[in-house]
Design a protein around this motif. Structure first.
Motif, PDB file in Angstrom:
ATOM      1  N   TYR A   1       0.844  -1.181   0.000  1.00 17.48           N
ATOM      2  CA  TYR A   1       0.000   0.000   0.000  1.00 17.48           C
ATOM      3  C   TYR A   1       0.890   1.244   0.000  1.00 17.48           C
TER       4      TYR A   1
ATOM      5  N   GLN B   1       0.710   5.202   1.270  1.00 15.64           N
ATOM      6  CA  GLN B   1      -0.060   6.121   2.111  1.00 15.64           C
ATOM      7  C   GLN B   1       0.594   7.493   2.090  1.00 15.64           C
TER       8      GLN B   1
ATOM      9  N   PRO C   1      -4.423   4.500   3.311  1.00 11.58           N
ATOM     10  CA  PRO C   1      -3.609   3.630   2.460  1.00 11.58           C
ATOM     11  C   PRO C   1      -4.309   3.323   1.135  1.00 11.58           C
TER      12      PRO C   1
ATOM     13  N   LEU D   1       4.444   6.975   2.732  1.00  6.99           N
ATOM     14  CA  LEU D   1       4.745   5.822   3.580  1.00  6.99           C
ATOM     15  C   LEU D   1       4.286   4.583   2.816  1.00  6.99           C
TER      16      LEU D   1
ATOM     17  N   LEU E   1       3.485   0.747   2.903  1.00  7.23           N
ATOM     18  CA  LEU E   1       3.124  -0.273   3.877  1.00  7.23           C
ATOM     19  C   LEU E   1       3.038  -1.637   3.223  1.00  7.23           C
TER      20      LEU E   1
ATOM     21  N   GLN F   1      -5.532  -8.292   7.546  1.00  2.00           N
ATOM     22  CA  GLN F   1      -4.172  -7.995   7.131  1.00  2.00           C
ATOM     23  C   GLN F   1      -3.357  -7.535   8.339  1.00  2.00           C
TER      24      GLN F   1
ATOM     25  N   PHE G   1      -0.059  -5.451   9.260  1.00  2.00           N
ATOM     26  CA  PHE G   1       0.778  -4.447   8.622  1.00  2.00           C
ATOM     27  C   PHE G   1       2.135  -4.331   9.301  1.00  2.00           C
ATOM     28  N   GLY G   2       3.130  -4.042   8.475  1.00  2.00           N
ATOM     29  CA  GLY G   2       4.437  -3.693   8.987  1.00  2.00           C
ATOM     30  C   GLY G   2       4.474  -2.219   9.354  1.00  2.00           C
ATOM     31  N   PRO G   3       5.627  -1.762   9.865  1.00  9.17           N
ATOM     32  CA  PRO G   3       5.738  -0.366  10.296  1.00  9.17           C
ATOM     33  C   PRO G   3       5.872   0.616   9.148  1.00  9.17           C
TER      34      PRO G   3
ATOM     35  N   ARG H   1       9.267   4.932   4.940  1.00  6.33           N
ATOM     36  CA  ARG H   1       8.948   6.307   4.531  1.00  6.33           C
ATOM     37  C   ARG H   1       9.923   6.724   3.446  1.00  6.33           C
TER      38      ARG H   1
END
Lengths: 110, 114
Positions: free
Chosen positions: B35, B37, B43, B88, B90, B103, B105-107, B110
């Protein structure tokens, strides 16, 4: 194509119940409705998921009417740490792609 | 049990360059989605990989491409970077056989394009 829409922002005080609604009138027939919480510069975190009627877990409840064209996330007795952006996520009819709602920024005051 | 991990955490590139972002899914997950964002936005789905194939794609140009490896990890490649690609990014993983809306999500990575 209809968007998946949410109120832009909401304010609340600690201890109150907060209800956030998502409008998703183009939802795919067989897909679930999922809500996520996101803090700044972090990935979204799963809160709750449902298909119809009502679902409850240890942190929230999710209310889904029979037509499934909307859903309401209910956060009981919010605290300052619940200040975040909340998103609904649904599958889009015909394309089956995952679509996030526009997001609701919740601010909780002491 | 490690969750979804992404690397790098931050990246600065200039217009026209190419970038590769990496993602390792949560243990037991075999499906990876990416994704984008933008600041202040929700997202936006880029694409999803399952069994090393792109299974679904959002409204992103061909400059965005990806890959999934046999160990289920994934890469996102963006060519000919534009200023508007700053966001960002994701990665989210899920397990086939579970609702696709579930889902993890990871951190995020950026990316700043100058």
């Amino acid at each position: 194509l209809a968007k998946t829409t949410q109120p832009i922002s909401m304010d609340s005080y600690e201890g109150q119940e907060v209800n956030i609604t998502c409008s998703h009138n183009n939802i795919a027939t067989n897909d679930y409705i999922t809500w996520y919480q996101q803090f700044p510069s972090q990935g979204p975190r799963f809160i709750i998921q449902g298909y119809k009627t009502k679902v409850t877990n240890e942190v929230a409840s999710l209310f889904i009417p029979a037509d499934r064209k909307s859903s309401t996330l209910s956060l009981p007795r919010v605290s300052l740490s619940d200040t975040a952006v909340y998103y609904c996520l649904v599958g889009e009819r015909n394309t089956d792609k995952l679509i996030f709602g526009t997001g609701t920024r919740l601010q909780v005051f002491p | 049990d490690a969750g979804v991990t992404q690397s790098p955490t931050h990246l600065i590139k200039t217009r026209g360059q190419q970038v590769t972002l990496r993602c390792s899914p949560k243990s037991g997950h075999d499906t990876v989605s990416w994704y984008q964002q933008a600041l202040g936005q929700g997202p936006q789905f880029i694409f999803q990989y399952y069994e090393e194939e792109e299974r679904q794609r959002g409204n992103f140009p061909d400059r965005f491409s990806g890959h999934q490896f046999p160990n289920y990890s994934s890469e996102l490649n963006v060519n000919a970077l534009l200023l508007g690609d700053s966001a960002l990014y994701l990665c989210a993983s899920s397990a086939s056989g579970t609702p696709k809306e579930t889902q993890y999500f990871g951190p995020g990575t950026r990316l700043l394009v100058l």
